[in-house]
Motif scaffolding. Sequence first.
Motif, mmCIF file in Angstrom:
data_model
loop_
_atom_site.group_PDB
_atom_site.id
_atom_site.type_symbol
_atom_site.label_atom_id
_atom_site.label_comp_id
_atom_site.label_asym_id
_atom_site.label_seq_id
_atom_site.Cartn_x
_atom_site.Cartn_y
_atom_site.Cartn_z
ATOM 1 N N HIS A 325 -44.956 -113.658 -54.495
ATOM 2 C CA HIS A 325 -45.657 -114.953 -54.585
ATOM 3 C C HIS A 325 -46.556 -114.933 -55.806
ATOM 4 O O HIS A 325 -47.281 -113.970 -56.055
ATOM 5 C CB HIS A 325 -46.503 -115.221 -53.345
ATOM 6 N N GLY A 326 -46.481 -116.007 -56.571
ATOM 7 C CA GLY A 326 -47.350 -116.163 -57.725
ATOM 8 C C GLY A 326 -48.655 -116.824 -57.342
ATOM 9 O O GLY A 326 -48.894 -117.173 -56.187
ATOM 10 N N GLY A 327 -49.508 -116.986 -58.329
ATOM 11 C CA GLY A 327 -50.778 -117.668 -58.114
ATOM 12 C C GLY A 327 -51.303 -118.220 -59.420
ATOM 13 O O GLY A 327 -51.235 -117.544 -60.452
ATOM 14 N N ASN A 328 -51.791 -119.447 -59.399
ATOM 15 C CA ASN A 328 -52.392 -120.057 -60.589
ATOM 16 C C ASN A 328 -53.616 -120.863 -60.181
ATOM 17 O O ASN A 328 -53.550 -121.682 -59.263
ATOM 18 C CB ASN A 328 -51.395 -120.994 -61.281
ATOM 19 N N ILE A 329 -54.712 -120.618 -60.844
ATOM 20 C CA ILE A 329 -55.915 -121.429 -60.707
ATOM 21 C C ILE A 329 -56.612 -121.363 -62.065
ATOM 22 O O ILE A 329 -56.359 -120.424 -62.848
ATOM 23 C CB ILE A 329 -56.826 -120.946 -59.545
ATOM 24 N N ASP A 330 -57.450 -122.306 -62.382
ATOM 25 C CA ASP A 330 -58.011 -122.461 -63.734
ATOM 26 C C ASP A 330 -58.363 -121.119 -64.388
ATOM 27 O O ASP A 330 -59.250 -120.396 -63.936
ATOM 28 C CB ASP A 330 -59.280 -123.304 -63.679
ATOM 29 N N GLY A 331 -57.633 -120.783 -65.456
ATOM 30 C CA GLY A 331 -57.928 -119.589 -66.230
ATOM 31 C C GLY A 331 -57.252 -118.320 -65.753
ATOM 32 O O GLY A 331 -57.374 -117.275 -66.413
ATOM 33 N N PHE A 332 -56.515 -118.382 -64.649
ATOM 34 C CA PHE A 332 -55.941 -117.158 -64.081
ATOM 35 C C PHE A 332 -54.512 -117.393 -63.600
ATOM 36 O O PHE A 332 -54.177 -118.473 -63.107
ATOM 37 C CB PHE A 332 -56.786 -116.678 -62.900
ATOM 38 N N SER A 333 -53.694 -116.341 -63.698
ATOM 39 C CA SER A 333 -52.331 -116.342 -63.162
ATOM 40 C C SER A 333 -52.063 -114.980 -62.530
ATOM 41 O O SER A 333 -52.598 -113.965 -62.979
ATOM 42 C CB SER A 333 -51.306 -116.610 -64.269
ATOM 43 N N ALA A 334 -51.230 -114.968 -61.502
ATOM 44 C CA ALA A 334 -50.983 -113.726 -60.771
ATOM 45 C C ALA A 334 -49.564 -113.678 -60.257
ATOM 46 O O ALA A 334 -48.888 -114.708 -60.117
ATOM 47 C CB ALA A 334 -51.954 -113.620 -59.595
ATOM 48 N N ASN A 335 -49.103 -112.465 -59.965
ATOM 49 C CA ASN A 335 -47.867 -112.297 -59.200
ATOM 50 C C ASN A 335 -47.973 -111.017 -58.384
ATOM 51 O O ASN A 335 -48.363 -109.966 -58.900
ATOM 52 C CB ASN A 335 -46.632 -112.242 -60.089
ATOM 53 N N VAL A 336 -47.641 -111.133 -57.101
ATOM 54 C CA VAL A 336 -47.656 -110.010 -56.175
ATOM 55 C C VAL A 336 -46.244 -109.893 -55.619
ATOM 56 O O VAL A 336 -45.736 -110.845 -55.029
ATOM 57 C CB VAL A 336 -48.669 -110.242 -55.039
ATOM 58 N N ALA A 337 -45.595 -108.750 -55.815
ATOM 59 C CA ALA A 337 -44.179 -108.622 -55.462
ATOM 60 C C ALA A 337 -43.884 -107.253 -54.880
ATOM 61 O O ALA A 337 -44.529 -106.265 -55.221
ATOM 62 C CB ALA A 337 -43.312 -108.847 -56.705
ATOM 63 N N PHE A 338 -42.886 -107.220 -53.984
ATOM 64 C CA PHE A 338 -42.403 -105.917 -53.518
ATOM 65 C C PHE A 338 -40.919 -106.000 -53.191
ATOM 66 O O PHE A 338 -40.364 -107.074 -52.929
ATOM 67 C CB PHE A 338 -43.216 -105.397 -52.329
ATOM 68 N N PHE A 339 -40.291 -104.842 -53.263
ATOM 69 C CA PHE A 339 -38.872 -104.678 -52.975
ATOM 70 C C PHE A 339 -38.792 -103.788 -51.734
ATOM 71 O O PHE A 339 -38.835 -102.557 -51.852
ATOM 72 C CB PHE A 339 -38.166 -104.031 -54.161
ATOM 73 N N PRO A 340 -38.717 -104.386 -50.544
ATOM 74 C CA PRO A 340 -38.832 -103.592 -49.320
ATOM 75 C C PRO A 340 -37.776 -102.507 -49.176
ATOM 76 O O PRO A 340 -38.057 -101.422 -48.656
ATOM 77 C CB PRO A 340 -38.717 -104.634 -48.201
ATOM 78 N N SER A 341 -36.557 -102.756 -49.643
ATOM 79 C CA SER A 341 -35.496 -101.750 -49.521
ATOM 80 C C SER A 341 -35.675 -100.608 -50.512
ATOM 81 O O SER A 341 -35.100 -99.528 -50.328
ATOM 82 C CB SER A 341 -34.124 -102.398 -49.728
ATOM 83 N N ASP A 342 -36.456 -100.854 -51.562
ATOM 84 C CA ASP A 342 -36.685 -99.832 -52.586
ATOM 85 C C ASP A 342 -38.042 -99.152 -52.445
ATOM 86 O O ASP A 342 -38.335 -98.209 -53.188
ATOM 87 C CB ASP A 342 -36.591 -100.470 -53.982
ATOM 88 N N ASN A 343 -38.885 -99.659 -51.525
ATOM 89 C CA ASN A 343 -40.213 -99.070 -51.316
ATOM 90 C C ASN A 343 -41.125 -99.237 -52.533
ATOM 91 O O ASN A 343 -42.007 -98.416 -52.775
ATOM 92 C CB ASN A 343 -40.102 -97.579 -50.981
ATOM 93 N N ILE A 344 -40.894 -100.283 -53.313
ATOM 94 C CA ILE A 344 -41.620 -100.491 -54.566
ATOM 95 C C ILE A 344 -42.444 -101.778 -54.481
ATOM 96 O O ILE A 344 -41.963 -102.798 -53.969
ATOM 97 C CB ILE A 344 -40.641 -100.603 -55.753
#
Length: 382
Positions: A325-344
């Motif tokens: 899931h990404g995230g955007n709010i004034d001045g900031f951007s984010a992404n939080v991700a995982f690959f459950p089958s790869d443990n990453i």
Amino acid sequence: MKKLALLTLGFLITFSINSQDKRLKNVEKELNKILELTNAAGFAVAVVEGDKIIYAQGFGYRDYENKVPVDANTLFAIGSSTKAFTSSILGILRADEKLSFDDQPKKHIPELEFYNDDMNNNIIIKDLMRHSTGLPRHDGSWYYFPSHDKDSLLMRLKHHEPFTGIRQQWYYNNFGFLTQGVIAERITGKSWEDNLKEHFFTPLEMTRTNATIAEMKSASNASYGYEVKDDIIKKMDYYDIAGMSPAGSINSSVNDMSKWLMTWINDGKYKGEEIIPESYINEAMSSQMVVGANIPDDKFPDIHFANYGYGWFLQSYKGHYRVEHGGNIDGFSANVAFFPSDNIGIVVLANQNVSSVPTLVRNTIADRMIGEEQTDWIGRYE
């Protein structure tokens, strides 16, 4: 002998900090290139494998004007990456038999009204969690007219006209996550912010993470937000998301967010303790609603579907199941991700408005970590 032992210990400590997973050898060259090409002020990235942080690094500046560097503990606004936290509170409450995802929201918020009787009688909590209410975003009604009173914001839902029927089409809606936050407040008798601290921040030792702009402003090692106008990096004012907080108000660092990723990778457990029920984890990262067909094309040949769980987007990336899931709010951007089958897991937080940085960094690192052919993401961006 004692002096030799101390020198040896010092060498081991230095070696352990500076050593790097061979899969990420020389990755800084690519990440610095991304920083340069996007004209970003700064970003931080952390990579998790299993229950360990194997890489955490800052690039660029958290205070661009004074050239104060970003590090792995720098705070950034994570925007809508907050959403998975909000739905997870409901997952915990369901395990405690305090609610069902098939409940009508009105059961827990009696005064809540939608635009028409069909919506009042047929929308269930699950629709709020997977964006299937049939409501368009109507974001102007909170962004331009903010309020710290969550209940007051909820009363605006009555005036939001749907564009399609319930569960007929996926459509992103922040008010659905506000509603989830208020449902949790009504059940627990505690604020959404206090629920976050009790269920996640404290047990996960996310000691630097907070959920208000006031706390962000007073925190040490907090980043300013920036935008690029006419190729010039300019500071933006913090935006106080106020009562819409359950949809996107968390501020965190990549070190803290790594603990959140570890919890999801390890079936809801952190250091052996259950934080989120495993049954909820499995459901939340499973397809609950189709976002779009996403048939592979020339531009993105490795993305095979686009679905949504509870607070998470789901795709197949180069044959590997990805939850993000990404995230955007004034001045900031984010992404939080995982690959459950790869443990990453990979978290990228940037202090650039509506930025490509989180996606570029995530994909660059993911290709290395999952062992697939490395796409020239920098070349594609250029």
